[in-house]
Design an enzyme around this catalytic site. Structure first.
Site, PDB file in Angstrom:
ATOM      1  CG  HIS A  47      -1.897  -0.969   1.080  1.00 58.64           C
ATOM      2  ND1 HIS A  47      -2.499  -2.104   2.555  1.00 58.64           N
ATOM      3  CD2 HIS A  47      -3.102  -1.535   0.209  1.00 58.64           C
ATOM      4  CE1 HIS A  47      -2.976  -2.569   2.050  1.00 58.64           C
ATOM      5  NE2 HIS A  47      -4.016  -2.613   0.489  1.00 58.64           N
ATOM      6  CB  CYS A  83      -3.523  -1.774   9.186  1.00 56.77           C
ATOM      7  SG  CYS A  83      -1.261  -1.371   8.516  1.00 56.77           S
TER       8      CYS A  83
HETATM    9  C1  CIR Z   1      -3.549  -7.034   3.475  1.00 58.32           C
HETATM   10  O1  CIR Z   1      -2.995  -8.600   2.602  1.00 58.32           O
HETATM   11  O2  CIR Z   1      -4.147  -6.763   3.298  1.00 58.32           O
HETATM   12  C2  CIR Z   1      -2.871  -7.413   5.144  1.00 58.32           C
HETATM   13  N1  CIR Z   1      -2.344  -9.074   5.061  1.00 58.32           N
HETATM   14  C3  CIR Z   1      -2.603  -5.933   5.456  1.00 58.32           C
HETATM   15  C4  CIR Z   1      -3.405  -5.090   5.101  1.00 58.32           C
HETATM   16  C5  CIR Z   1      -2.982  -4.206   5.797  1.00 58.32           C
HETATM   17  N2  CIR Z   1      -3.124  -2.644   5.768  1.00 58.32           N
HETATM   18  C6  CIR Z   1      -3.071  -1.419   5.450  1.00 58.32           C
HETATM   19  O3  CIR Z   1      -1.865  -1.524   4.893  1.00 58.32           O
HETATM   20  N3  CIR Z   1      -4.194  -0.255   5.261  1.00 58.32           N
END
Ligand code: CIR
Length: 263
Positions: free
Chosen positions: A167, A254
């Site tokens: 991201h 997150c």
């Molecule tokens: C994913 O790959 O969607 C989750 N394991 C991690 C999400 C992390 N979220 C973020 O950076 N906003």
């Protein structure tokens, strides 16, 4: 207007035991769910200590990544936007978070199909909202999001981060109105004209997903040289252990949706 990092409300969701099945692009080991729960509880406590009232939603076993509530929605004082996460296993998280947002906000907009956008690709800055294209956020989703942001009085700007980051905010975070924390690779991409950039220390790239909350910067524990760079610049650093969180490719932004609610 209050600073974009002034927050008095947040929504989080407890991690499910199914988090062991969460998406992981790099194998750093399977997270220990009990330790993940402890890290999550400490994160909530850190937010509360900084003056944020936190609403805690229950775990969702059918969505292993649902602890990362930042991805299915965006929130501002003016209203919320329900997003369409780009990973097929996560698209259903939007419907799950929607009731809490409808209860908290008068204005809740939807991102229309067929585009996709993850909240992790959205960086709210004082004058603009950066939207990073990624494997999760496509051009259609980003363009539609610019339109939705306009309806909330915000200017969206679509950027292309360097390849290889999950991201946009995996590699950067806002420290104050004029300062950005970024990995060297993200810093070199030229996405933040006019900003002073503090680079993460060598080997501490995972520190880049920090979270400015009111007067402090939440930083993952275990990044001493990056912490020192921030304290040298007079930032108040609060460290939070995120060893298990990082195994799921995630960091401090997150795990919450944050906003300033006028009394
Ligand atoms: C994913 O790959 O969607 C989750 N394991 C991690 C999400 C992390 N979220 C973020 O950076 N906003």
């Amino acid at each position: 207007m209050v600073a974009v990092y002034a927050f008095n409300r947040a929504i989080v969701r407890r991690p499910a035991r199914s988090a062991v099945l969460g998406l992981r692009s790099v194998d750093r080991g399977v997270p220990d769910v009990d330790a993940l729960g402890e890290e999550h509880a400490a994160y909530i406590a850190a937010l509360e200590t900084l003056g944020v009232t936190v609403e805690v939603l229950p775990p969702l076993e059918e969505f292993p990544d649902s602890v990362f509530v930042e991805d299915p929605a965006l929130v501002f004082s003016e209203g919320a936007i329900l997003l369409r996460p780009g990973a097929p296993s996560r698209i259903g998280e939007t419907a799950e978070i929607a009731p809490a947002l409808r209860a908290a906000f008068g204005d809740v907009l939807d991102l229309p199909a067929p585009g996709f956008a993850d909240g992790g690709d959205v960086l709210v800055m004082p004058e603009a909202v950066l939207i990073g294209l990624s494997a999760r956020t496509d051009a259609t989703g980003a363009a539609d999001l610019v339109g939705r942001l306009e309806r909330l009085g915000r200017r969206g700007r679509v950027v292309t981060p360097p390849a290889g980051v999950l991201h946009l905010k995996t590699g950067c975070s806002l420290l104050d109105d004029e300062t950005m924390l970024a990995t060297p690779v993200m810093a070199a991409a030229g996405l933040f004209p006019g900003f002073r950039i503090v680079e993460t220390a060598p080997g501490e790239e995972a520190a880049a997903n920090a979270l400015r909350v009111n007067d402090a910067v939440l930083l993952g524990a275990g990044f001493p040289r990056t912490a020192e760079r921030l304290t040298d610049l007079d930032f108040t650093v609060v460290t939070v252990k995120i060893d298990e969180v990082m195994k799921l490719d995630a960091g401090l932004s997150c795990m919450s949706l944050r906003w300033w609610a006028e009394a």
